[in-house]
Scaffold this motif. Sequence first.
Motif, PDB file in Angstrom:
ATOM      1  N   GLU A   1       0.833  -1.211   0.000  1.00  0.00           N
ATOM      2  CA  GLU A   1       0.000   0.000   0.000  1.00  0.00           C
ATOM      3  C   GLU A   1       0.865   1.258   0.000  1.00  0.00           C
ATOM      4  O   GLU A   1       0.553   2.227  -0.700  1.00  0.00           O
ATOM      5  CB  GLU A   1      -0.934   0.004   1.201  1.00  0.00           C
ATOM      6  CG  GLU A   1      -2.051  -0.999   1.088  1.00  0.00           C
ATOM      7  CD  GLU A   1      -2.907  -1.084   2.341  1.00  0.00           C
ATOM      8  OE1 GLU A   1      -2.641  -0.356   3.322  1.00  0.00           O
ATOM      9  OE2 GLU A   1      -3.848  -1.893   2.335  1.00  0.00           O
ATOM     10  N   ARG A   2       1.909   1.263   0.794  1.00  0.00           N
ATOM     11  CA  ARG A   2       2.797   2.428   0.851  1.00  0.00           C
ATOM     12  C   ARG A   2       3.448   2.681  -0.510  1.00  0.00           C
ATOM     13  O   ARG A   2       3.531   3.818  -0.967  1.00  0.00           O
ATOM     14  CB  ARG A   2       3.861   2.200   1.930  1.00  0.00           C
ATOM     15  CG  ARG A   2       4.660   3.455   2.230  1.00  0.00           C
ATOM     16  CD  ARG A   2       5.686   3.183   3.285  1.00  0.00           C
ATOM     17  NE  ARG A   2       6.884   2.770   2.557  1.00  0.00           N
ATOM     18  CZ  ARG A   2       7.941   2.205   3.085  1.00  0.00           C
ATOM     19  NH1 ARG A   2       7.975   1.922   4.352  1.00  0.00           N
ATOM     20  NH2 ARG A   2       8.977   1.892   2.363  1.00  0.00           N
ATOM     21  N   ASN A   3       3.878   1.612  -1.162  1.00  0.00           N
ATOM     22  CA  ASN A   3       4.537   1.790  -2.454  1.00  0.00           C
ATOM     23  C   ASN A   3       3.552   2.157  -3.554  1.00  0.00           C
ATOM     24  O   ASN A   3       3.888   2.949  -4.441  1.00  0.00           O
ATOM     25  CB  ASN A   3       5.333   0.545  -2.816  1.00  0.00           C
ATOM     26  CG  ASN A   3       6.603   0.435  -1.987  1.00  0.00           C
ATOM     27  OD1 ASN A   3       6.712   1.031  -0.917  1.00  0.00           O
ATOM     28  ND2 ASN A   3       7.557  -0.326  -2.456  1.00  0.00           N
ATOM     29  N   VAL A   4       2.334   1.626  -3.512  1.00  0.00           N
ATOM     30  CA  VAL A   4       1.318   2.018  -4.494  1.00  0.00           C
ATOM     31  C   VAL A   4       1.086   3.524  -4.410  1.00  0.00           C
ATOM     32  O   VAL A   4       1.067   4.226  -5.426  1.00  0.00           O
ATOM     33  CB  VAL A   4      -0.001   1.242  -4.277  1.00  0.00           C
ATOM     34  CG1 VAL A   4      -1.158   1.892  -5.029  1.00  0.00           C
ATOM     35  CG2 VAL A   4       0.163  -0.200  -4.707  1.00  0.00           C
ATOM     36  N   ASP A   5       0.949   4.039  -3.200  1.00  0.00           N
ATOM     37  CA  ASP A   5       0.744   5.475  -3.028  1.00  0.00           C
ATOM     38  C   ASP A   5       1.965   6.263  -3.495  1.00  0.00           C
ATOM     39  O   ASP A   5       1.836   7.287  -4.162  1.00  0.00           O
ATOM     40  CB  ASP A   5       0.427   5.806  -1.565  1.00  0.00           C
ATOM     41  CG  ASP A   5       0.039   7.257  -1.394  1.00  0.00           C
ATOM     42  OD1 ASP A   5      -0.883   7.720  -2.111  1.00  0.00           O
ATOM     43  OD2 ASP A   5       0.673   7.949  -0.569  1.00  0.00           O
ATOM     44  N   GLY A   6       3.150   5.775  -3.185  1.00  0.00           N
ATOM     45  CA  GLY A   6       4.373   6.452  -3.624  1.00  0.00           C
ATOM     46  C   GLY A   6       4.493   6.502  -5.134  1.00  0.00           C
ATOM     47  O   GLY A   6       4.812   7.550  -5.711  1.00  0.00           O
ATOM     48  N   TRP A   7       4.228   5.369  -5.804  1.00  0.00           N
ATOM     49  CA  TRP A   7       4.293   5.362  -7.268  1.00  0.00           C
ATOM     50  C   TRP A   7       3.233   6.273  -7.872  1.00  0.00           C
ATOM     51  O   TRP A   7       3.484   6.939  -8.882  1.00  0.00           O
ATOM     52  CB  TRP A   7       4.144   3.934  -7.813  1.00  0.00           C
ATOM     53  CG  TRP A   7       5.398   3.130  -7.674  1.00  0.00           C
ATOM     54  CD1 TRP A   7       5.564   1.985  -6.945  1.00  0.00           C
ATOM     55  CD2 TRP A   7       6.672   3.409  -8.257  1.00  0.00           C
ATOM     56  NE1 TRP A   7       6.862   1.550  -7.036  1.00  0.00           N
ATOM     57  CE2 TRP A   7       7.559   2.403  -7.847  1.00  0.00           C
ATOM     58  CE3 TRP A   7       7.151   4.413  -9.086  1.00  0.00           C
ATOM     59  CZ2 TRP A   7       8.889   2.369  -8.238  1.00  0.00           C
ATOM     60  CZ3 TRP A   7       8.489   4.390  -9.462  1.00  0.00           C
ATOM     61  CH2 TRP A   7       9.344   3.379  -9.054  1.00  0.00           C
ATOM     62  N   ARG A   8       2.050   6.327  -7.263  1.00  0.00           N
ATOM     63  CA  ARG A   8       1.004   7.232  -7.768  1.00  0.00           C
ATOM     64  C   ARG A   8       1.513   8.659  -7.763  1.00  0.00           C
ATOM     65  O   ARG A   8       1.384   9.388  -8.750  1.00  0.00           O
ATOM     66  CB  ARG A   8      -0.265   7.111  -6.920  1.00  0.00           C
ATOM     67  CG  ARG A   8      -1.404   8.019  -7.402  1.00  0.00           C
ATOM     68  CD  ARG A   8      -2.563   8.067  -6.421  1.00  0.00           C
ATOM     69  NE  ARG A   8      -2.167   8.427  -5.064  1.00  0.00           N
ATOM     70  CZ  ARG A   8      -1.857   9.674  -4.668  1.00  0.00           C
ATOM     71  NH1 ARG A   8      -1.878  10.670  -5.529  1.00  0.00           N
ATOM     72  NH2 ARG A   8      -1.518   9.921  -3.416  1.00  0.00           N
ATOM     73  N   GLN A   9       2.122   9.081  -6.673  1.00  0.00           N
ATOM     74  CA  GLN A   9       2.636  10.447  -6.560  1.00  0.00           C
ATOM     75  C   GLN A   9       3.750  10.709  -7.574  1.00  0.00           C
ATOM     76  O   GLN A   9       3.764  11.751  -8.244  1.00  0.00           O
ATOM     77  CB  GLN A   9       3.144  10.698  -5.149  1.00  0.00           C
ATOM     78  CG  GLN A   9       2.050  10.723  -4.102  1.00  0.00           C
ATOM     79  CD  GLN A   9       2.602  10.850  -2.705  1.00  0.00           C
ATOM     80  OE1 GLN A   9       3.570  11.568  -2.476  1.00  0.00           O
ATOM     81  NE2 GLN A   9       1.993  10.144  -1.758  1.00  0.00           N
ATOM     82  N   VAL A  10       4.663   9.773  -7.710  1.00  0.00           N
ATOM     83  CA  VAL A  10       5.776   9.938  -8.654  1.00  0.00           C
ATOM     84  C   VAL A  10       5.258  10.014 -10.089  1.00  0.00           C
ATOM     85  O   VAL A  10       5.672  10.880 -10.874  1.00  0.00           O
ATOM     86  CB  VAL A  10       6.797   8.784  -8.505  1.00  0.00           C
ATOM     87  CG1 VAL A  10       7.787   8.766  -9.654  1.00  0.00           C
ATOM     88  CG2 VAL A  10       7.520   8.891  -7.173  1.00  0.00           C
ATOM     89  N   LEU A  11       4.333   9.124 -10.438  1.00  0.00           N
ATOM     90  CA  LEU A  11       3.836   9.103 -11.815  1.00  0.00           C
ATOM     91  C   LEU A  11       2.969  10.317 -12.133  1.00  0.00           C
ATOM     92  O   LEU A  11       2.996  10.816 -13.266  1.00  0.00           O
ATOM     93  CB  LEU A  11       3.090   7.799 -12.081  1.00  0.00           C
ATOM     94  CG  LEU A  11       3.991   6.556 -12.041  1.00  0.00           C
ATOM     95  CD1 LEU A  11       3.158   5.292 -12.117  1.00  0.00           C
ATOM     96  CD2 LEU A  11       5.031   6.598 -13.146  1.00  0.00           C
TER      97      LEU A  11
END
Length: 87
Positions: A65-75
Motif C-alpha cells: 500500500e505504501r509503495n502504491v501510493d508512492g508510485w502514484r505520486q511519482v507518476l
Amino acid sequence: MERVEEQALFSFRWAVEPGAEPAPGEETLVEFTLTPEGDGTRLKVVESGFSTLDRPAEKQEWHRERNVDGWRQVLEALAAGATGVTT
C-alpha cells in the motif's frame, strides 16, 4: 539492475528497507515498460514480490500500500512534467 531492453524495458530489485541491499525476502522487483501509442509512449510500472517478503502478511500489505501510493505520486508528477502542467 535486473534487466534492460533498450527503449522497451528497464527493471531493478528494490530493497524494502532504506539503506539495505536488495536480497531474497527483502526486495521487490520494479519493472518499467515503454510501448509506442499513437504520437506518444505509454509507461507501465509494475512492482511485484510483496508476497515473498520475509514479513507477516499484514506487513507485506503495508509495504504494498505504501509503495502504491508512492508510485502514484511519482507518476502524477512525471505526467505533469511531461505535459507542462504544474501541480
